[in-house]
Design a protein around this motif. Structure first.
Motif, mmCIF file in Angstrom:
data_model
loop_
_atom_site.group_PDB
_atom_site.id
_atom_site.type_symbol
_atom_site.label_atom_id
_atom_site.label_comp_id
_atom_site.label_asym_id
_atom_site.label_seq_id
_atom_site.Cartn_x
_atom_site.Cartn_y
_atom_site.Cartn_z
ATOM 1 N N VAL A 12 -1.208 -0.269 -9.325
ATOM 2 C CA VAL A 12 -0.476 -1.207 -7.992
ATOM 3 C C VAL A 12 0.469 -2.053 -8.451
ATOM 4 O O VAL A 12 1.708 -2.148 -8.121
ATOM 5 N N LEU B 140 -6.249 -3.224 -3.020
ATOM 6 C CA LEU B 140 -5.325 -1.847 -3.335
ATOM 7 C C LEU B 140 -5.919 -1.346 -4.870
ATOM 8 O O LEU B 140 -6.044 -0.203 -4.997
ATOM 9 N N ILE C 96 -8.042 3.633 0.358
ATOM 10 C CA ILE C 96 -7.552 2.317 0.802
ATOM 11 C C ILE C 96 -8.289 2.050 2.379
ATOM 12 O O ILE C 96 -8.459 1.094 2.836
ATOM 13 N N ALA D 168 0.956 -1.340 -0.189
ATOM 14 C CA ALA D 168 0.057 0.058 0.135
ATOM 15 C C ALA D 168 0.993 1.246 -0.129
ATOM 16 O O ALA D 168 0.658 2.399 -0.823
ATOM 17 N N THR E 292 2.159 1.733 -3.197
ATOM 18 C CA THR E 292 1.296 2.312 -4.380
ATOM 19 C C THR E 292 1.188 3.896 -4.102
ATOM 20 O O THR E 292 0.773 4.453 -4.950
#
Length: 197
Positions: free
Chosen positions: A115, A101, A85, A62, A65
């Motif tokens: 992602v 995600l 998120i 995450a 990303t």
């Protein structure tokens, strides 16, 4: 004139998520602009966690990303992706998988392919580490949320179980900001008797 406020977060921390909801409310009632900044609980806890759990590693995809979202869309995109998120993982109780995600990125009006792009590009972790290391060096950050004002002063917190809204959010900001700027002030703390949310 608005004050730039840096809000450092790890997207998997439920406490930082509640505080992020609060700071978004503050932005509606006080003259601040939020600069969303990354912080890695995995990096700060390296070597201290049980190697069998390593729960903070789940946040790395995450974070990477979000680093890619910054490259493509700047601060505003990071804010949108973090919000999406958080809604998926914290409000929706979803696991932080690549699919979750991708769905969050799509909700944030970005191509879900970022992602895969972020995870294929090792330099996204360099971006995460750079933001993380910068706040550790600047204010001794050790957790999230960490808030840093334009003055360069920062503080860990506030840690709230439920994000206040409206003027209550603004009043909490007034007090937090006062303590951040108060020379010689370091900490207030009490035991947590509930989970965030």
């Amino acid at each position: 004139m608005s004050e730039q406020v840096r809000f450092h977060f790890d997207p998997l921390c439920p406490w930082a998520w509640q505080s992020s909801k609060w700071i978004r409310e503050v932005e509606k009632v006080r003259p601040i602009d939020i600069e969303w900044r990354l912080f890695s609980l995995k990096l700060i806890n390296a070597g201290t966690e049980d190697p069998l759990s390593d729960r903070h590693s789940k946040g790395t995809p995450a974070l990477r990303t979000l680093a890619m979202a910054r490259r493509k869309t700047g601060n505003e995109g990071v804010g949108r992706v973090y919000d999406a998120i958080g809604r998926q993982i914290h409000d929706g109780n979803a696991e932080p998988s690549a699919e979750v995600l991708a769905r969050a990125v799509e909700v944030a009006d970005l191509p879900p392919s970022i992602v895969e792009e972020a995870l294929a590009d090792d330099t996204t972790m360099d971006d995460v580490r750079r933001e993380h290391d910068a706040v550790v060096a600047a204010v001794g950050a050790f957790g999230v949320p960490t808030i840093v004002l334009e003055s360069g002063r920062g503080i860990f917190g506030p840690v709230v179980a439920q994000a206040p809204t409206g003027e209550a959010a603004g009043e909490l900001w007034d007090h937090v900001r006062y303590f951040i700027e108060l020379d010689g002030f370091f900490e207030l703390k009490r035991n947590r008797d509930r989970r965030p949310g």
